[in-house]
Write an enzyme that holds these catalytic residues in place. Structure first.
Site, PDB file in Angstrom:
ATOM      1  N   CYS A  17      40.412  50.839 -67.635  1.00  0.00           N
ATOM      2  CA  CYS A  17      41.290  51.955 -67.993  1.00  0.00           C
ATOM      3  C   CYS A  17      42.762  51.611 -67.816  1.00  0.00           C
ATOM      4  CB  CYS A  17      40.959  53.179 -67.136  1.00  0.00           C
ATOM      5  SG  CYS A  17      39.291  53.808 -67.367  1.00  0.00           S
ATOM      6  N   CYS A  45      43.824  61.651 -63.338  1.00  0.00           N
ATOM      7  CA  CYS A  45      42.388  61.587 -63.093  1.00  0.00           C
ATOM      8  C   CYS A  45      41.873  62.861 -62.453  1.00  0.00           C
ATOM      9  CB  CYS A  45      42.054  60.389 -62.195  1.00  0.00           C
ATOM     10  SG  CYS A  45      42.861  60.448 -60.584  1.00  0.00           S
TER      11      CYS A  45
END
Length: 235
Positions: free
Chosen positions: A203, A228
């Site tokens: 990511c 997140c």
């Protein structure tokens, strides 16, 4: 934000970082910890904390998909400062269930999938790490991304029920790296390869000249989605 936190921010906004940390470490002794992802800011705070209190609690979240360079820095940090950073991992059964639904890289299929992956690998371990604490210290800076522009030095984290302390909130990138160089603080070698923000390996990518500091995180998503979930719930 309540009047109490407005007052606290007014009291401490002109103080240097070491003074703020010293106050909170003393006031909340045994109930305060730094959450480190081994980014440049977290390494600065680790250096400061250990100098103030060698027994200060520091913890990290190992998602199971971190870059090898981050694991190397974990070991280097422990050795340099003669500490043992506590590491929290996701529940293996939940990771297995996630894989059955999404596959290995299904988090790229949608924002919802990616947030579910972050929930299993980051948010749930964080909740275990924060149990029993009154304050958690972060390396957040306001200039890092659009999602962090309104953050304050001292906040109430409604989701986790404790105070969030962001000592470097006003620092810019230059100040972070000046401190690292002046104090010989170990840092992730990926920073030298164009990675200003480092998370899980699949990511995270290097950024191009002119991109913002968080452009390499979840680069397939819009900027307003690039969290997140660890730092969204506050008041």
């Amino acid at each position: 934000m309540s009047k109490r936190f407005e007052l606290l921010n007014t009291w401490f906004e002109k103080e240097d970082v070491e003074t703020v940390l010293s106050h909170f470490l003393k006031t909340y002794h045994g109930k305060i910890a730094l959450s480190s992802s081994y980014g440049a800011e977290d390494q600065v705070l680790t250096d400061m904390l250990v100098k103030i209190d060698p027994m200060a609690k520091i913890f990290s979240l190992d998602t199971g998909r971190l870059p090898e360079e981050t694991y190397a820095l974990m070991e280097q940090t422990n050795r340099k400062y003669r500490i043992k950073v506590d590491v929290y991992h996701p529940d293996a059964t939940e990771v297995e269930a996630l894989y059955k639904v999404q596959g290995i890289n299904g988090f790229r299929d949608s924002v919802e999938n990616r947030k579910e992956c972050c929930y299993v690998r980051k948010i749930k371990p964080l909740r275990r790490a924060l149990e029993g604490l009154d304050v958690w210290i972060t390396g957040l800076r306001r200039s890092q991304s659009p999602t962090r522009e309104t953050m304050r030095l001292i906040e109430w984290d409604e989701a986790n029920g404790l105070i969030k302390l962001n000592p470097l909130i006003e620092w810019d990138e230059k100040k972070v790296w000046d401190y690292i160089k002046e104090n010989k603080v170990p840092y992730n070698v990926l920073h030298d390869q164009g990675y200003p923000s480092i998370g899980c390996a699949p990511c995270t990518r290097a950024i191009c000249e002119g991109e913002d500091l968080r452009a390499g995180r979840w680069w397939w998503e819009n900027p307003e989605h690039k969290e997140c979930g660890l730092h969204l719930n506050r008041s």
